[in-house]
Design an enzyme around this catalytic site. Structure first.
Site, PDB file in Angstrom:
ATOM      1  N   GLU A  80      47.623  40.945  44.304  1.00 42.80           N
ATOM      2  CA  GLU A  80      47.800  42.238  44.991  1.00 42.80           C
ATOM      3  C   GLU A  80      46.737  42.480  46.059  1.00 42.80           C
ATOM      4  O   GLU A  80      45.537  42.440  45.765  1.00 42.80           O
ATOM      5  CB  GLU A  80      47.778  43.376  43.951  1.00 42.80           C
ATOM      6  CG  GLU A  80      48.081  44.720  44.587  1.00 42.80           C
ATOM      7  CD  GLU A  80      48.295  45.837  43.574  1.00 42.80           C
ATOM      8  OE1 GLU A  80      48.665  45.553  42.420  1.00 42.80           O
ATOM      9  OE2 GLU A  80      48.097  47.002  43.967  1.00 42.80           O
ATOM     10  N   LYS A 264      47.473  51.628  35.187  1.00 40.00           N
ATOM     11  CA  LYS A 264      47.817  50.346  35.823  1.00 40.00           C
ATOM     12  C   LYS A 264      46.748  50.003  36.868  1.00 40.00           C
ATOM     13  O   LYS A 264      46.339  48.851  37.017  1.00 40.00           O
ATOM     14  CB  LYS A 264      49.205  50.452  36.460  1.00 40.00           C
ATOM     15  CG  LYS A 264      49.712  49.155  37.080  1.00 40.00           C
ATOM     16  CD  LYS A 264      49.382  49.013  38.543  1.00 40.00           C
ATOM     17  CE  LYS A 264      49.987  47.752  39.139  1.00 40.00           C
ATOM     18  NZ  LYS A 264      49.534  47.463  40.489  1.00 40.00           N
ATOM     19  N   ASP A 280      43.120  36.213  27.995  1.00 36.73           N
ATOM     20  CA  ASP A 280      44.514  36.557  27.707  1.00 36.73           C
ATOM     21  C   ASP A 280      44.834  37.934  28.315  1.00 36.73           C
ATOM     22  O   ASP A 280      44.572  38.977  27.712  1.00 36.73           O
ATOM     23  CB  ASP A 280      44.707  36.555  26.187  1.00 36.73           C
ATOM     24  CG  ASP A 280      46.149  36.755  25.774  1.00 36.73           C
ATOM     25  OD1 ASP A 280      46.927  37.327  26.562  1.00 36.73           O
ATOM     26  OD2 ASP A 280      46.496  36.357  24.651  1.00 36.73           O
ATOM     27  N   HIS A 377      46.277  49.789  53.218  1.00 38.21           N
ATOM     28  CA  HIS A 377      47.229  48.709  52.967  1.00 38.21           C
ATOM     29  C   HIS A 377      47.789  48.119  54.259  1.00 38.21           C
ATOM     30  O   HIS A 377      48.181  46.962  54.291  1.00 38.21           O
ATOM     31  CB  HIS A 377      48.393  49.210  52.112  1.00 38.21           C
ATOM     32  CG  HIS A 377      48.033  49.283  50.666  1.00 38.21           C
ATOM     33  ND1 HIS A 377      48.925  49.657  49.694  1.00 38.21           N
ATOM     34  CD2 HIS A 377      46.897  49.006  50.023  1.00 38.21           C
ATOM     35  CE1 HIS A 377      48.329  49.621  48.522  1.00 38.21           C
ATOM     36  NE2 HIS A 377      47.092  49.234  48.699  1.00 38.21           N
TER      37      HIS A 377
HETATM   38  C1  MEV Z   1      48.150  50.280  42.833  1.00 32.48           C
HETATM   39  O1  MEV Z   1      48.278  48.967  42.350  1.00 32.48           O
HETATM   40  C2  MEV Z   1      47.302  51.117  41.906  1.00 32.48           C
HETATM   41  C3  MEV Z   1      47.329  52.613  42.168  1.00 32.48           C
HETATM   42  O2  MEV Z   1      48.684  53.057  42.212  1.00 32.48           O
HETATM   43  C4  MEV Z   1      46.578  53.279  41.043  1.00 32.48           C
HETATM   44  C5  MEV Z   1      46.719  54.771  41.013  1.00 32.48           C
HETATM   45  O3  MEV Z   1      47.712  55.316  41.501  1.00 32.48           O
HETATM   46  O4  MEV Z   1      45.809  55.392  40.412  1.00 32.48           O
HETATM   47  C6  MEV Z   1      46.710  52.938  43.506  1.00 32.48           C
END
Ligand code: MEV
Length: 425
Positions: A80, A264, A280, A377
């Site tokens: 990513e 995430k 892992d 981005h």
């Molecule tokens: C992107 O991989 C992760 C985010 O979406 C985390 C978040 O929204 O806190 C930027």
């Protein structure tokens, strides 16, 4: 101080690769692995079945972390974009406030031996079998015990779920200190070896015996405090920015759909470190998400508060990282990345992981509550378009720069700029 050259981020991948080769005095094998050498098929073959090669995932380094007073450059393997830049950016801000403080528990893992047909009055007999289980496990755990780990005891749990109660199912948890190992192998072996002893003591039979990846007793935490005066992003600064971060975190705690994305983002960092050190990733991810739901509702793993003139932040989660045994010990890239981290033990690596996860989250919240995450981005998107259009080496940055300046992010524009660039060389 970071061991990386000052201009590391601005160097070409080739130069960074050479710099790292020098800093870590990489062996031929390690360098070949780091550069994706095809002669490593044998390695793939001993790691998985039906191996055909490798799936190269980019490996980068987020530099400039100050953790418990020491400097770290953290390896991250991820597909990513923006993740590594975000981690390094947050680390540099947090370093201004004194860096991260971390804590990690003893490396305790548990096995679960599920038995059926166990009458309620047999619980005491199972508990009394603890020393017999310890004796049965002693040969298996001898080397772990020599390093200060080993069997720490057992617990008996009974579920009141109707189907399990009817079948008189009990779960016997065996707690094992696995020291610097991730521990899956040894804990699974221990579970299988203890099962017949426990079944006998329980007067029941074994359903299954396996570790639990929940790793509830193998946790790590990281925190930082930052003077509000150090907070600035776009048009926002100080208390106003901190207040938005606190609110964003509260939203993630209250709204499970948002919490999933929030967590995430934390795992963007932690899993990337796990992959770079051949840990892992699935076990670490599963445990983190289960932990986030431990109160019966899925919540944010972080907490933010404004205390006086400071923003304080915390992250706690299970972190079953290993540094010896398994792929971490024999994968040449993992081995050299552990060396980059100063050959930490598993407890230290868990603390580093927590700091990285918190940095990742802090960077995400900073962007989300200010200009959003898409601005950053677009630059990386432009790089990818330049690559897709056929640009290589220095052409990538040159094409991307013109794409950003022109504001049109599509393949045709990238191809046009590239052929123009080549025509004028
Ligand atoms: C992107 O991989 C992760 C985010 O979406 C985390 C978040 O929204 O806190 C930027």
């Amino acid at each position: 101080m970071s061991r990386l050259p000052r201009a590391f981020r601005k160097q070409s991948a080739q130069q960074r690769n050479s710099a790292l080769t020098e800093i870590l005095e990489l062996s031929e094998e390690e360098r070949a692995a780091l550069s994706g050498g095809s002669e490593l098929l044998d390695l793939a073959d001993v790691m998985v079945e039906s191996a055909v090669g490798f799936m190269p995932v980019p490996l980068g380094i987020a530099g400039g972390f100050l953790i418990d007073g020491a400097s770290y450059d953290i390896p991250m393997a991820t597909e990513e974009p923006s993740v590594i830049a975000a981690a390094g950016f947050a680390a540099s801000i947090v370093a201004r406030g004194g860096g991260f403080t971390t804590w990690a528990s003893e490396p305790l893992m548990s096995a679960q031996v599920f038995l059926e047909g166990v009458a309620a009055e047999r619980t005491a007999a199972i508990e009394a079998a603890e020393s017999e289980v310890g004796a049965a496990l002693a040969p298996l755990l001898a080397s772990m015990q020599a390093r200060g780990g080993g069997f720490r005891g057992l617990r008996v749990r009974r579920s009141d779920e109707e189907q399990l109660a009817r079948r008189k199912v009990v779960c016997v948890e065996l707690v094992i200190d696995v020291r610097d190992a991730m521990g899956a192998n040894v804990v699974n072996s221990a579970a299988e070896r203890a099962a017949p002893v426990l079944a006998e003591a329980a007067g029941g039979s074994t359903v299954m015996a396996i570790l639990t990846n929940a790793a509830r007793e193998r946790t790590a935490a990281a925190s930082f405090r930052l003077p509000l005066s150090q907070l600035r992003r776009g048009k926002l600064a100080g208390r106003e920015l901190a207040d938005r971060i606190v609110l964003a975190n509260a939203i993630a705690s209250a709204d499970p759909e948002r919490a999933v994305t929030h967590n995430k983002g934390i795992m963007n960092g932690i899993s990337a470190l796990a992959l770079a050190t051949a840990n892992d990733t699935r076990a670490i991810e599963a445990a983190a998400h289960a932990y986030a739901a431990r109160e019966g509702r899925y919540r944010a793993l972080t907490a933010y508060r404004i205390e006086g003139d400071e923003l304080s932040a915390e992250l706690a989660l299970p972190a079953a990282f290993g540094t010896v045994g398994g792929a971490s010990s024999f994968h040449p890239v993992a081995r050299s990345m552990l060396r980059l981290l100063g050959n930490p033990g598993a407890v230290r690596l868990a603390g580093i992981a927590a700091a990285l996860g918190l940095a990742q989250n802090f960077a995400a919240l900073l962007a989300l509550v200010s200009e959003g995450i898409q601005t950053g981005h677009m630059r990386l998107h432009a790089n990818r378009l330049a690559y897709k259009a056929g640009g290589r080496g220095v052409e990538i940055a040159a094409v991307a720069e013109r794409l950003v300046a022109g504001g049109s992010f599509n393949l045709q524009a990238a191809e046009r700029i590239l052929s123009d660039l080549r025509a004028h060389r």
